[in-house]
Design a protein around this motif. Structure first.
Motif, PDB file in Angstrom:
ATOM      1  N   VAL A  48      36.212  39.018  28.250  1.00  0.00           N
ATOM      2  CA  VAL A  48      36.571  38.186  27.795  1.00  0.00           C
ATOM      3  C   VAL A  48      35.565  36.715  27.893  1.00  0.00           C
ATOM      4  N   VAL A  49      34.854  37.115  27.032  1.00  0.00           N
ATOM      5  CA  VAL A  49      33.511  35.591  26.991  1.00  0.00           C
ATOM      6  C   VAL A  49      33.619  34.939  26.012  1.00  0.00           C
ATOM      7  N   SER A  50      32.649  33.675  26.740  1.00  0.00           N
ATOM      8  CA  SER A  50      32.486  32.479  26.257  1.00  0.00           C
ATOM      9  C   SER A  50      31.178  32.340  25.948  1.00  0.00           C
ATOM     10  N   PRO A  51      30.288  32.165  24.594  1.00  0.00           N
ATOM     11  CA  PRO A  51      29.116  32.033  24.447  1.00  0.00           C
ATOM     12  C   PRO A  51      28.297  30.892  25.062  1.00  0.00           C
ATOM     13  N   LEU A  52      26.868  31.139  25.434  1.00  0.00           N
ATOM     14  CA  LEU A  52      26.502  30.394  26.999  1.00  0.00           C
ATOM     15  C   LEU A  52      26.031  29.359  26.705  1.00  0.00           C
ATOM     16  N   LYS A  63      33.768  36.437  31.298  1.00  0.00           N
ATOM     17  CA  LYS A  63      34.989  35.153  32.195  1.00  0.00           C
ATOM     18  C   LYS A  63      35.098  35.719  33.207  1.00  0.00           C
ATOM     19  N   GLY A  64      35.526  37.482  32.555  1.00  0.00           N
ATOM     20  CA  GLY A  64      36.266  38.470  33.309  1.00  0.00           C
ATOM     21  C   GLY A  64      37.525  39.434  32.143  1.00  0.00           C
ATOM     22  N   ILE A  65      38.505  39.705  32.710  1.00  0.00           N
ATOM     23  CA  ILE A  65      39.075  41.164  31.885  1.00  0.00           C
ATOM     24  C   ILE A  65      40.069  40.589  31.628  1.00  0.00           C
ATOM     25  N   ILE A  66      40.902  40.701  30.166  1.00  0.00           N
ATOM     26  CA  ILE A  66      42.309  41.537  29.922  1.00  0.00           C
ATOM     27  C   ILE A  66      42.749  41.916  29.663  1.00  0.00           C
ATOM     28  N   LEU A  79      28.291  41.459  48.421  1.00  0.00           N
ATOM     29  CA  LEU A  79      26.505  40.614  47.772  1.00  0.00           C
ATOM     30  C   LEU A  79      28.239  39.590  46.878  1.00  0.00           C
ATOM     31  N   VAL A  80      28.130  38.726  46.367  1.00  0.00           N
ATOM     32  CA  VAL A  80      28.796  37.692  45.961  1.00  0.00           C
ATOM     33  C   VAL A  80      27.977  37.444  45.003  1.00  0.00           C
ATOM     34  N   VAL A  81      28.763  37.927  43.081  1.00  0.00           N
ATOM     35  CA  VAL A  81      27.751  37.471  42.190  1.00  0.00           C
ATOM     36  C   VAL A  81      28.902  36.372  41.169  1.00  0.00           C
ATOM     37  N   TYR A  82      28.627  35.292  40.762  1.00  0.00           N
ATOM     38  CA  TYR A  82      29.155  34.865  39.510  1.00  0.00           C
ATOM     39  C   TYR A  82      28.908  34.910  38.397  1.00  0.00           C
ATOM     40  N   LEU A  83      30.310  35.720  37.850  1.00  0.00           N
ATOM     41  CA  LEU A  83      30.345  36.276  36.935  1.00  0.00           C
ATOM     42  C   LEU A  83      29.870  35.860  35.608  1.00  0.00           C
ATOM     43  N   LYS A  84      30.126  34.378  35.435  1.00  0.00           N
ATOM     44  CA  LYS A  84      29.382  33.674  33.965  1.00  0.00           C
ATOM     45  C   LYS A  84      28.359  33.885  33.991  1.00  0.00           C
ATOM     46  N   THR A  85      26.870  33.958  34.553  1.00  0.00           N
ATOM     47  CA  THR A  85      25.690  33.710  34.550  1.00  0.00           C
ATOM     48  C   THR A  85      25.430  35.491  35.843  1.00  0.00           C
ATOM     49  N   GLY A  86      26.523  36.096  35.983  1.00  0.00           N
ATOM     50  CA  GLY A  86      25.820  37.254  36.850  1.00  0.00           C
ATOM     51  C   GLY A  86      24.686  37.300  37.880  1.00  0.00           C
ATOM     52  N   SER A  87      24.645  35.959  38.044  1.00  0.00           N
ATOM     53  CA  SER A  87      23.794  35.171  39.383  1.00  0.00           C
ATOM     54  C   SER A  87      24.490  36.162  40.692  1.00  0.00           C
TER      55      SER A  87
END
Lengths: 799, 799
Positions: free
Chosen positions: A557-561, A658-661, B760-768
Motif C-alpha cells: 500500500v503506497v501513497s504518492p510522496l 505504507k505497509g502491506i494489505i 536496525l529500525v527503518v521508517y517505511l515511508k521514506t525507508g530511512s
C-alpha cells in the motif's frame, strides 16, 4: 497478537484448545478404529465363519469375501470421487505442504474430513493395502484447524467467545493443524512423543517452542483417551487393573538388543531402504499414466474396483494354495479376537493356516503376529516371502488411487516381514547363540520399512519405541532407520516429495539442496521488480480492477510522496522524532488491534481510551493526525476520497510505502462496501461504525458460495464505484523486509522460517521499495530460469 | 553460508563434527565417572573397610572419612576460586543464557573446562550434595563449541581444513554448544532422546530443524560410547552379550503404572513442586548474603570447607545413630560394587545398615537402592525421612557455593525419597491391592523432584523413560512432571532463572510474560534514535575514537548521500534497475564470501572469476564499480581516503545506510592496520593482499592477552592514524530490519528467534534508518522505564 488482555491468557487458552483438540482427535481415532472393527467383523463372520470353514462352502465364502470387499472399496472410492478429491491417499504430502506455507483450497473442509474419516474405514475393511495412520494425520489436522477457528462455514456458526478470536488467524490455524496432526499420530500408535517428533521432523517450518508443548498436550490427551476408550471397548472396565496404555504394536516381552546383531540390523536397514526407494520409481510413471488415462470419475472407480478385486483374490488364493493347517501352540495370542488366521481350518479345531497369518488377516493383526510369534517356525519362510511379494506389489499399485489410504502400516508390515526373514536366516546359521529373537528382527525390520518408505528417522524410532513399550529399543531402531533412510534417499525422492513435486506445490525443503543456485544469486536477481500496489485511498472501481487483474495474495500500500512529505519541501527522508508523535502512535496502535469502532461511540468495540495504559486520548486528537483527512474519515470510516488508480506499475521512487494489505482484507472491505453503500443513512450518519473484526474474519472468500471472490466483486453496486476506500487503517505496517543485496539463501530462510508467502525488497541505500519476492520466486526452478536468462544476453554480447 | 562448494558438503560435515562431539563428550563423561569411582573407592576403602568395620576403629574411620572428604571438596573449590570462577555451580543458567544470545566472556575456555571436569569429580567424591549431570551439560557444551571452531587459543592452533572454516562463525559456535550440551545429558543419563529434548525445551532459541538431527547424532554417539565404555570398565568384555546400553537409573523390571495410582502421582507431583519451589525462596537471600559477605577467595574456600565438613559429619551421624544392621535379603543388588551400605556392620557378614543405604552411599547408589529395592520394608520410613530432611537442607545450603555442583541428581534423589514414602503409605493403607510397587512410586517421585527443581517437563519425562528403559513410563512421568512444574512455578522462579536474573543477564524468555508492555509499545518508543555510525571510509583516528567512546557490538555503516547518489541530482530514491548492475552484483557477492584477496593476484584466495557460474569478470571492472574509488582501493585495499568522522550523531536524512559491521570485524581490521602500516612496502606495493579471512577470525578480542581490545587500539602506530579505512568490503549488507511501527512484541520475536543482538529500525515511508534496537532495549525493565518516562511529561503537562 491483538490485545494485552488476550495475550495474557493466550498461553492458557492455547493449552486448553490443544487439550480439546486432543480429546476430539482421540475420539475420532477411536471411532475410526471401531468402524473398521465393525465392518471387518461382519465381513469375516459371514465369509469365513459361516461359509469358508464349513464343508464344501469354501468357494462361496471366498466369493462373498471378494465381492463384499470390492463393495467396501467402492464406497471408499465413491467418497473420494464424488465428495472430496482431497480425501484420496494419505494426505501427508498435502499436510506437509500446507504447513510449509502452501495454501491448498478445500484441504481442511468438513466434507474432506468426512470423506477421509469414513472412507478410510471402508478402504481398510475392503482389504486395500493401507493403514489408518496417514489419514489420521490429515483428519487430526482438520480437527485442529477447525477448533482454532471455532467456526464452521457448513453450520454457519462462529463462536463469539473473545479468547477464541485471538487464535482466528492464518498463523494459528496452521499451528493448530500441526497440533492436530501430531495428535492423530499419537492416537494411531499410542505414541505421544512420536506425534510431537513427527511434527518437528516432517511438518513444522514456522514453529515456536511453546507450540511444541501445546502439541504434546494434545498428543498425550489423544493417546490416553484413545487407550482408555480402546480398553473399555474390549471390556476391561476395571480401571484399577488398566495400565496407562498398553503397547499398540506389541513385541516379545523383555527383549534386549545384543550388539552382535548390529550387522544384521544394518542389512535389514539397507533392505528396508531398497524397498522404500523402489516405490517412487514405480509410482512416478504410474502416476503420470493415471494423470493422462484415469481421469474421469467412472474410470477412477473402475480402477479401484479392479485393484480391490485382485488384492482380495490373492488374499484368498495365497493361503489356500500355500498354507497348511497347524495346531496352535502354547501361545494364546493366536486365539485373540480379531485374529482370523484359522482361515479354512475346521472351526473350533484350534488350528491356524500358517500362510493366512500373513496375508489373510487384517494388516494390523498380521503385523502383531509377525512381531509376537516368538518361535522361528511359527510362520514358515515361504509364507513370509509370498506375503512380502504380495504386499510390495499391491502397495505400489494401490498408492495414488482415488481412495483414502495410509502408507505407514503397509510399510511397517513389509519391513517386519523382511526383518523376520533375516531373523530366521540368522537363527539358522548362528546356531551357537541362544539370544537371537526373530521378533526383535521383525521389529527392527518394521522400523527399516517405515523409515525406507517415509524417509523419517527420529519420529519412526520414537514411535517404534513407544508403540512397543520397549525403552531400550530407541537406539537400535534409530541406527536402522538412518541406514534405511540413506539407502532409500540414494535411490529416489520420497514418495511424499514425489507427489508434492508432481503436483507442483511451492514447497521449501528444510535445507538447501542446490547451493549453486542459492549462494550465487541475490534477491535483486530473482525479485519481481514490477510491483502492483494500491493507494492508501483508492477508488472502489480501481481496486476492483486490480483484484480482477492480478491474483496476488497481498499488495503493498503506497501513497504518492508529494502528498505526504514531499509537500513540505523535503527530500522524502524526513522523519518526525519519535517523541513528537505520541498521538499518532496511539492511533497506529488502535490500527494494529483492529478495534475499528469509532472512538467515543457506544458501539460494541472498545474505545481507545479504555485500554491504553493511562493515555487518555480524545477522539478528535487521535484521528486528526492521520494524514489530515480526519474530516472525511470521521464521516465515512471506510470510504474516503483520494488518489486515482493508475493501471501502470507503481514507480516507487515517487511513492512512499505504507505497509502491506492482504487480498482477504480487501475483499472483506469490498463486501462491507456493498452492504453499506446502498444505505444512504450509513454513509451520511455520523454514527457509522468502522468495520468490525468479525466482518473481516467471516468475509474470507472460501468455497462457501456466498463469499466467492467473483460474487463479492459483482455485488459492489455502481453507486459505490466512485467512492474512495481508505486502506490506511487496515494495512499491516510491519511486512517482512529484506535487503536487495541479500543472498537468495537468506530470502529463502526468511520465507521458510516465518511461514510468510512474500517479502518486500528494500534498497538499503535509499530505503525505497524496489521489488517483491514470493515463494514461487525462490523455488530452484525459478532461480535456474533466472540464471539462464542472465547468461543468454552475456553470450549474445560475447559472440 | 559462504561458498557453494562449502555449503554443499556442509550438511555432511555438520554431522561428522556432531559425531566427533559425541565421541569426545562420551569419553569425557566416561572419564568423569571413572574419576569419581577411583576417588570414592580409595576414600571408602580406607575409612570404611580398613577402619570403621573393624573393632574399636569406628571413630578413626569416621574422622578419616570426614577429613578426606573436606580435602576433596577443597580441591574442587580451589579449582573454581583460583582457576575459573565460571566453573562454579551447574553451569546450566550460563549455558541457557549463552544459547539465548547473551555473551559470557570466558564461559567456553579451556581452563573453565578443566576446572569444571576435574572439579566435579572432587566435589562428588567429597560428599557434596551434587551430581555430575549439570556440569556435563557445561563441559559438553565447551567441547561442542571448541570442535566447531577447530582452534585453540591456549595451544595457538587453528585447523587449516577448508570445511572447518565454514563452521567458524558465532552462529555455529552457539549451535555446536547446544549440540555438545545435549550430548552431555545423553551420556550422563544414557538418554539420547532426553538430550535432544533438553536442548529443545530449555536451551535453543535460534534453531534449525536440521540441527536437531545433528544433535541427536551427537547424543546417540555419546550415549552409546559411554555405555560401551562403562560395560568394558566393569569387565563385560563379551560384546555379544552386551545390550545396546543398560538402564542407568534402574527400576524394578516389568512395572506397569495402574491408572488407580494416578491420584497418588498427583500428590507426589505437588510435593515435588513444593520442594522445588522452596529452594529459590531460600537461595535468593542466601545468594545475596554471599554476594555481600563471602567475596574473597579465602572466605569462599572456608565456606566450602564448612559445608563439606557438616555434610559429611551428618552422613556419618545419621546411620550411626538411627540405623541397624539388617541381613541382606535375596536381592543381589545390595552386594553390588559401589554399594557401601554395609557401613559399620561387621565385614563379610552380608548385612547392611538400613539408614546408611540412603545417606551414606554415594547419591547415585542411594538413588539406585531407592528405585530398585522392591520390598516396602527394605528401607524404613525413618531412614527415608531423615534422608529427605538431610538432602533438602544441605542442597539448599550447597547450591551457589564456589564449587562445581549439579542439581539434577540431588533433585532426583530427593524426589525419589518422598515418592517412596508415599508408596509405603499407599501400600499400608490400600491393603486390598497387590499391584502397588513402592519402586514405581519412587520413580514417579524422582520425576516430580527433578521437574520441581529444574521446571522442565518433557525432557525430564523422556530422560526418566530412557534411563529406566521403561517404554510405558513416559505418560505417568509427564503428568507428574506437569503437576510438579506448575506447583513450583506458583511458588517461585526456577533456580536457574533466579540466578540468571540476579546476574542481570539480558535473557529473553520463550514467551511474553508482560503483554501489557509488549503489545502497547512500538519499536519507535523503545529504539535508540541516536545512532553511532561509521562511514564507509573513515580515518583510523576517528574509528579508534568511536571504539573508545562506545561499547556497542555492531555499527551501521553509512556514506553521505551527496557523495553517492545525490551527486547526480536525484532525491535519494534512485535505484538502478537490477539488470543493469550485473558487475556490481558480483562484487557484492565477493564481499559476502570474504574472499578478499586482490582479484587476479596469485595469493591463496580465489579470484572472483574462478567460481562464479560463467560470468568472467576482469579485476578492473569488478572493482571499478564500487563507488568510483577504485584507484585507491587497488593500492591499499584496507586503507583508503574518505570522509572524516564527526563526533556528533549521524543524521540519517542525509546519509545512506550501507550495511552493518561488527565490532569484531573493526578490531580485526585495526590489528591488520598496525601490522601493515609500519611496512612501507606493504602500503605502496601493488601486490598488497586484502585482509584474509583467518586474520579476521583470529583477531577476535578475547581473554587471550595479545588480543585485548585496548592493546589492539594502543598498537595502532601514529603514522597510520591519518590513513583511511575502507569498510565497504567487510560490512554485512543484509542486517536485520524492522519497521518503526512494529509492535515491541514483534521486535522481541525477531531478536529472539534470529539470535541477533540488534536490529536496525527503518521508517517505511521514506525507508530511512531511524534507530537501532538491542537486546537490552526489549527487556521488560527497559520498556517499563520508557513507559514511565512517557507518562511523566504527560502528567507535567496536565498539572
Amino acid at each position: 497478537p491483538t490485545q494485552p488482555r488476550q495475550a495474557r491468557s493466550a498461553y492458557f487458552w492455547l493449552h486448553a484448545l490443544a487439550t480439546l483438540v486432543g480429546i476430539l482427535v482421540g475420539v475420532v481415532g477411536f471411532g475410526v478404529q471401531q468402524g473398521v472393527r465393525g465392518l471387518t467383523l461382519g465381513l469375516y463372520m459371514v465369509s469365513q465363519e459361516i461359509l469358508m470353514q464349513q464343508q464344501d462352502r469354501f468357494y462361496a465364502g471366498a466369493a462373498v469375501f471378494v465381492l463384499v470387499s470390492v463393495a467396501y472399496a467402492l464406497v471408499a472410492s465413491g467418497l473420494v470421487v464424488f465428495v472430496s478429491p482431497l480425501a484420496a491417499g494419505s494426505g501427508v504430502p498435502e499436510i506437509k505442504s500446507y504447513l510449509n506455507g502452501v495454501h491448498i483450497p478445500g484441504l481442511l473442509r468438513m466434507r474432506t474430513f468426512l470423506a477421509k474419516a469414513v472412507g478410510i474405514m471402508f478402504s481398510i475393511s475392503g482389504g486395500i493395502i493401507c493403514g489408518r495412520e496417514g489419514p489420521m494425520i490429515h483428519t487430526g489436522g482438520i480437527v485442529g484447524a477447525s477448533v482454532s477457528q471455532a467456526a464452521s462455514t457448513v453450520f454457519r456458526w462462529r463462536s463469539k467467545l473473545v479468547f477464541l478470536k485471538y487464535f482466528r488467524t492464518q498463523e494459528y490455524k496452521t499451528h493448530f493443524l500441526a497440533i492436530g496432526s501430531a495428535a492423530g499420530i499419537a492416537v494411531s500408535f499410542a505414541s505421544p512423543l512420536g506425534g510431537l517428533l513427527f511434527v518437528l521432523e516432517e511438518a513444522a517450518t514456522h514453529w515456536y517452542q511453546y507450540l511444541s508443548w501445546a502439541a504434546l498436550f494434545a498428543c498425550v490427551t489423544s493417546a490416553l483417551l484413545g487407550g482408555v476408550l480402546r480398553q473399555l471397548a474390549f471390556g476391561n472396565t476395571e480401571l484399577l487393573n488398566m495400565s496407562f496404555f498398553g503397547s499398540q504394536v506389541g513385541m516379545a516381552s523383555g527383549s534386549s538388543f545384543p550388539l552382535a546383531d548390529l550387522p544384521f540390523y544394518i542389512i535389514i536397514g539397507v533392505c528396508g531402504g531398497l524397498l522404500g526407494g523402489a516405490l517412487p520409481l514405480v509410482q512416478k510413471p504410474l502416476t503420470l499414466w493415471r494423470f493422462r488415462n484415469v481421469n474421469t470419475p467412472l474410470l477412477r472407480l473402475l480402477e479401484v474396483a479392479l485393484v480391490a478385486f485382485m488384492t482380495n483374490l490373492f488374499r484368498v488364493l495365497i493361503p489356500a494354495l500355500g498354507g497348511t493347517c497347524v495346531a496352535i501352540s502354547s501361545l494364546d495370542f493366536l486365539r485373540e479376537q480379531g485374529n482370523r488366521a484359522s482361515f479354512n481350518c475346521p472351526a473350533g479345531s484350534d488350528q491356524y493356516n500358517n500362510w493366512a497369518v500373513v496375508v489373510w488377516n487384517s494388516l494390523e493383526m498380521s503385523l502383531q503376529s509377525i512381531l509376537q510369534l516368538e518361535s522361528p517356525d511359527a510362520i514358515p519362510a515361504g509364507s513370509l516371502v509370498s506375503g512380502l511379494v504380495f504386499y510390495v506389489l499391491f502397495l505400489a499399485w494401490t498408492y495414488g488411487m482415488a481412495i483414502p489410504s495410509g502408507l505407514f502400516l503397509p510399510s511397517l508390515l513389509i519391513g517386519a516381514i523382511q526383518g523376520r526373514l533375516w531373523g530366521i536366516l540368522s537363527h539358522s546359521v548362528w546356531t551357537s547363540r541362544s539370544d537371537i529373537l526373530v521378533t526383535n528382527y521383525a521389529f527392527i525390520g518394521g522400523v527399516a520399512g517405515l523409515s525406507g518408505y517415509t524417509r523419517m528417522t527420529v519420529s519412526v524410532s520414537v514411535i517404534a519405541m513407544e508403540a512397543s513399550a520397549q525403552g531400550l529399543a530407541f537406539l537400535p531402531a534409530y541406527i536402522t532407520a538412518l541406514v534405511a533412510k540413506f539407502t532409500a534417499d540414494m535411490i529416489s525422492l520420497s514418495i511424499y516429495d514425489l507427489h508434492i513435486f508432481m503436483k507442483r506445490m511451492p514447497y521449501l525443503e528444510p535445507r538447501i539442496m542446490e547451493p549453486n543456485l542459492y549462494f550465487t544469486t541475490h534477491v535483486r536477481d530473482i525479485m519481481e521488480p514490477s510491483i502492483r500496489a494500491v493507494y492508501t485511498r483508492s477508488k472502489v472501481r480501481d481496486i476492483i480492477q486490480v483484484m480482477q487483474d492480478v491474483g496476488f495474495g497481498s499488495f503493498p500500500v503506497v501513497s504518492p510522496l508529494r502528498e505526504t512529505h514531499m509537500g513540505n519541501g523535503g527530500t522524502g527522508h524526513e522523519y518526525s522524532a519519535p517523541h513528537r508523535t505520541l498521538r499518532y502512535r496511539d492511533v497506529s496502535k488502535a490500527r494494529r488491534v483492529l478495534r475499528l469502532t469509532r472512538p467515543a461511540s457506544n458501539g460494541d468495540g472498545i474505545s481507545p481510551s479504555e485500554n491504553e495504559n493511562g493515555n487518555d486520548i480524545s477522539s478528535e486528537t487521535s484521528l486528526d493526525l492521520v494524514e489530515g483527512h480526519s474530516d472525511m474519515r470521521r464521516k465515512h470510516s471506510v470510504l474516503v476520497p483520494g488518489g486515482d488508480y493508475k493501471p501502470e506499475y507503481v514507480d516507487f521512487a515517487h511513492h512512499a510505502l505504507k505497509g502491506i494489505i492482504s487480498r482477504r482484507m480487501i475483499f472483506a472491505l469490498l463486501r462491507n462496501v456493498s452492504q453499506t453503500a446502498c444505505d444512504a443513512k450509513a454513509l451520511d450518519d455520523d454514527n457509522v461504525q468502522m468495520l468490525h473484526r468479525d466482518a473481516l474474519d467471516s468475509a474470507w472468500p472460501n468455497q462457501n458460495k456466498a463469499s466467492h471472490e467473483s460474487r463479492i466483486l459483482a455485488a459492489v453496486p455502481e453507486s459505490a464505484m466512485d467512492l474512495y476506500l481508505d486502506l490506511e487503517l487496515y494495512l499491516d505496517p510491519n511486512p517482512p523486509l529484506i535487503s536487495d543485496s541479500a543472498l537468495t539463501a537468506e530470502a529463502r530462510e526468511l520465507l521458510r522460517s516465518s511461514g510468510a508467502r512474500h517479502a518486500l525488497v528494500v534498497y538499503l541505500k535509499t530505503g525505497s521499495l524496489v521489488g517483491i519476492i514470493t515463494r514461487k520466486d525462490i523455488l530452484p526452478e525459478a532461480i535456474e530460469e533466472v540464471i539462464q536468462n542472465r547468461e543468454k544476453p552475456a553470450r549474445a554480447h560475447g559472440s
